[in-house]
Design an enzyme around this catalytic site. Structure first.
Site, short mmCIF file in Angstrom:
data_model
loop_
_atom_site.label_atom_id
_atom_site.label_comp_id
_atom_site.label_asym_id
_atom_site.label_seq_id
_atom_site.Cartn_x
_atom_site.Cartn_y
_atom_site.Cartn_z
CB CYS A 120 -0.84 -0.11 1.19
SG CYS A 120 -1.90 -1.59 1.34
CG HIS A 147 -2.04 4.41 5.21
ND1 HIS A 147 -1.98 4.35 3.84
CD2 HIS A 147 -2.42 3.15 5.54
CE1 HIS A 147 -2.00 3.00 3.39
NE2 HIS A 147 -2.25 2.11 4.51
CG HIS A 177 -6.72 0.65 1.62
ND1 HIS A 177 -5.80 0.98 0.55
CD2 HIS A 177 -5.95 0.19 2.65
CE1 HIS A 177 -4.56 0.85 1.17
NE2 HIS A 177 -4.47 0.23 2.07
#
Lengths: 411, 412
Positions: A166, A299, A336
């Site tokens: 990620c 994040h 996400h």
């Protein structure tokens, strides 16, 4: 670190595809509106998964193909990338000008054409014949979206895909930045593109890392992440090149940094050590101080451990502003996007700077006192005088990356 | 000469079917033996007359697994990478007395396919028993950066950590990224390399794309780089990891360097197809010429070319045309094409290329090579070559990417 003054690198074009469709304007309006971006999953049968929601792009393949161009073998992720790149190139005013320039493509990604590969594997496995639609696999590599963009736009410089979970997209931004600073390329496409897949849905379900409700980063009752899909591209250039052709700089990319936790394969370092080193590395690279940072695009996945570790890192970076540093968490709105999350969040960070407004982090509920700065919760967002924004990405395997953007005129 | 401080390769770890140490790899390279194995085709996924062989890591894992490192839940690429890294940088991987975290030790790894078997297993679990049957352990290790992450965990490397994809040019890309990070002072040491596994499903798909060498007209299934009868590459698995340091920050009394990396470049051929080769001779030739100029070198100052030609019909043709284009005004130096032995993907090529640049691999005697007149060049068939001063390593890739490295052998 080099001793000479940093060459200013600017963003001259933005493009994206998200749960709100194609285009940065759709994304921005979606972020500001109370309309939910994380809704029922329709891409595949959600039976058997704990979470049945996602930040899913509702554009049909035909519509994406029409907008993107590209060949018939393009995966959904390829098409996201192409749509985003076309928008970014048009905004940069580089349509028809790229052939004379040395263009590099730096993408971050996790799944790319995996969804199409899953379908191929299922069909091969059931038929036991092995000759089912082999062409669909030509878009399977994680490097495919970046390479498709490179072919369409005639890139002849480096075409590199980072796949560090990620943190990939933000790491790709750092590669693009360095390539421009060193003069290796004239124009850099920093991008990322990932689509929803059964493998990632099943995997995060198995890890019990998904929330059955839309994710709630930094809230006390957060229970996991929500997956999303889409793509984004930032066109980056040296500021002098943009000015020379009378173009417009949307923002500056001041610096990028990264570090590894070297702690655990999936869990972040509990004290956020890798994230802190990545942000410090970014600030060093940007020749900036923590007090220069006006807001953080965190994040913010909504998992218990991520948000806690991230906030511990932020607390160490901003010891005097622990409770007052404004924080947004774009994943609460769009889900996400895994490897490409850092790139679309970079786009959002630039949009916040452009509009002098932070988008709201949707959904109520008390903010976790152990895991947040000043989370932007106001309906419609918060208008603020913003000069810089720090975008942070953390990933599996302890990958951490950060990028600092500013207004073009900063400092 | 180049004003950048030299970046030194001071360690090399390799694990492949050609062995798990450099002596074993060199023995195979010098003898021309390729320990290839018959791929499991029992699932019916392969073509009837397709490829059968791959260079696989078979036999007991204890033959190459470093002692004292627990790798119980690792994917195969992670196992290969950690084993290679532990050889490249001995002393940091001891489980019992862990060393302190090093914020200046970074990792830059390449892969083309990632942990294929674990990903496939997740798909099997989903298809057979539904999504709730997916194993979390498999999922955490099916990410492309699993190998780089496990290397950072085992070696306690807290510096930059990259997993880079540029197809077959990935290993060159990983080395270039490591060089760049060292030059910028972002790390003082970098572990750079590649890890890959070959599964029956992946092998069958590569075969169906026509990428793999296959038996034809009574000839054995074999990779024949630059050969007239070439018809594909040999799929290989394994890992190679280099330990790289900046000469400027190198501790005194360190390991003697194998070679110095003095330059590297990546480029792209936009005329390529998704999984095929393009016609970008001018574009790629210009990029290679640019690299030589950046290093203040002329083509005739290269003593050896270690070509990444793997036996692909069109790929080798493009590689030959680029080399002839760049060397159009001077004779080509000797060329080695070790993918005839190392195969493609598995990382042994990177090890072979570095050993050639170090003057340790000096060519393979070849009796039955049939040159291809269309190419206008052929690999050296009559070793041993003189140890080179400067070596160009080429990294052609299907689908458009291309990479080059220039290595220099340290003065004795």
């Amino acid at each position: 670190m080099t001793a000479e003054p940093a060459i200013p690198i600017v963003v001259s074009g933005l493009g994206c595809v998200s749960t709100w469709g194609v285009g940065t304007e759709s994304l921005w309006q979606g972020l500001l509106s109370p309309r939910p971006g994380i809704t029922g999953l329709s891409r595949f049968d959600s039976r058997g998964y704990a979470a049945k929601i996602a930040g899913e792009c509702r554009e049909t393949l035909e519509s994406l193909r029409h907008r993107a161009g590209g060949d018939g073998d393009a995966s959904r992720a390829d098409l996201f990338a192409l749509c985003a790149a076309r928008e970014a190139v048009a905004q940069a005013g580089l349509d028809g000008r790229l052939s004379s320039l040395n263009v590099g493509v730096y993408f971050g990604g996790s799944t790319a054409g995996l969804a199409e590969g899953e379908g191929h594997y299922a069909s091969v496995r059931s038929s036991r014949r092995g000759h089912s639609s082999i062409r669909v696999l030509s878009s399977h590599p994680v490097s495919s979206p970046g390479e498709v963009v490179a072919r369409i736009f005639g890139a002849t410089g480096p075409v590199i895909t980072v796949s560090s979970a990620c943190a990939s997209g933000t790491l790709a931004l750092g590669l693009a930045l360095e390539a421009l600073r060193s003069g290796e390329v004239d124009v850099a496409f920093a991008g990322g593109s990932d689509s929803l897949t059964r493998t990632t849905f099943g995997g995060f379900n198995a890890l019990q890392a998904v929330d059955t409700r839309p994710c709630r980063p930094f809230r006390a009752d957060r229970a996991g992440l929500s997956l999303g899909e889409g793509g984004a591209v930032l066109v980056l250039e040296r500021q002098e090149s943009v000015e020379a052709r009378g173009g417009q700089s949307l923002a500056r990319l001041l610096g990028a940094g990264n570090a590894a936790d070297a702690h655990h394969m999936t869990a972040p370092h509990p004290e956020g050590e890798g994230a802190l080193i990545a942000m410090q590395d970014c600030l060093r690279d940007a020749r900036s101080e923590a007090e220069d940072v006006d807001f953080v695009n965190a994040h913010g996945t909504g998992t218990l451990l991520n948000d806690q570790a991230e906030f511990k890192a932020l607390r160490k970076l901003f010891p005097d502003r622990t409770r007052s540093i404004p924080v947004v968490a774009t994943k609460a709105s769009i889900g996400h996007l895994l490897g490409s999350a850092g790139v679309i969040e970079a786009v959002v960070t630039v949009l916040c700077l452009q509009h002098q407004r932070l988008h709201p982090v949707p959904r109520g509920g008390p903010v976790d006192p152990e895991a947040s700065g000043d989370l932007v919760q106001e309906r419609g967002g918060r208008r603020l005088e913003l000069r810089t924004g720090l975008s942070l990405s953390l990933g599996f395997g302890g990958s951490n990356a950060a990028a600092l953007f500013s207004l073009p005129s900063f400092p | 000469m180049n004003s950048n401080p030299p970046i030194l390769i001071v360690g090399l770890g390799t694990v492949s079917s050609l062995g798990s140490d450099t002596e074993s790899l060199l023995k195979h390279l010098h003898s021309g033996e390729t320990p290839a194995h018959t791929m499991d085709r029992s699932n019916g996924w392969h073509r009837a007359r397709g490829a059968r062989l791959a260079a696989l890591l078979r036999g007991p894992e204890s033959a190459w697994r470093p002692s004292g490192i627990a790798m119980r839940r690792f994917s195969r690429p992670s196992r290969f990478a950690v084993a290679a890294a532990a050889r490249a940088l001995p002393g940091r991987a001891a489980a019992h007395d862990p060393v302190a975290h090093d914020p200046d030790l970074g990792v830059s790894m390449a892969t083309m396919f990632g942990p294929s078997l674990f990903t496939q297993s997740i798909m099997d679990q989903t298809l057979d028993h539904g999504p709730s049957a997916v194993s979390p352990t498999l999922f955490t290790e099916c990410v492309a950066n699993a190998a780089a992450a496990q290397v950072s965990l085992v070696m306690r490397a807290r510096g930059p950590n990259f997993t880079l994809l540029a197809r077959e040019a990935g290993p060159a890309c990983a080395v270039i990224q490591a060089m760049d990070l060292l030059r910028r002072g972002r790390a003082t040491r970098m572990l750079a390399g590649v890890a890959e596994e070959i599964t029956p499903f992946l092998h069958s798909r590569l075969d169906r794309f026509g990428a793999l060498a296959r038996p034809a007209s009574g000839r054995a299934e074999k990779a024949r780089p630059f050969g007239r009868r070439r018809n594909g590459v040999l799929a290989a698995e394994g890992a190679t990891v280099l330990l790289m340091e900046s000469a400027a920050s190198r501790p005194s009394g360190g390991m003697p360097p194998l070679a110095a990396v003095i330059g590297g470049r990546m480029a792209f051929d936009p005329t390529s197809t998704r999984s095929g080769w393009g016609q970008g001779i001018e574009t790629l030739g210009k990029a290679l010429t640019g690299l030589l100029e950046q290093c203040h070198l002329s083509p005739d100052s290269i003593d050896l070319i270690v070509s990444g030609a793997g036996g692909s019909h069109h790929g080798d043709l493009l590689e030959a045309r680029i080399l002839r284009h760049v060397w159009r005004r001077s004779p080509l130096p000797p060329i080695l094409a070790p993918k005839a032995m190392t195969g493609e993907f598995g990382g042994a090529f990177l090890a072979a290329a570095v050993l050639a640049a170090a003057g340790l691999y000096r060519g393979t005697p070849t009796q039955d090579f049939e040159p291809d007149p269309e190419l206008g060049l052929a690999p050296c068939l009559d070793p041993p070559l003189d140890p080179p001063r400067r070596t160009l390593i080429t990294a052609p890739a299907s689908g458009g990417p291309y990479g080059w490295l220039i290595l220099e052998r340290p003065a004795p």
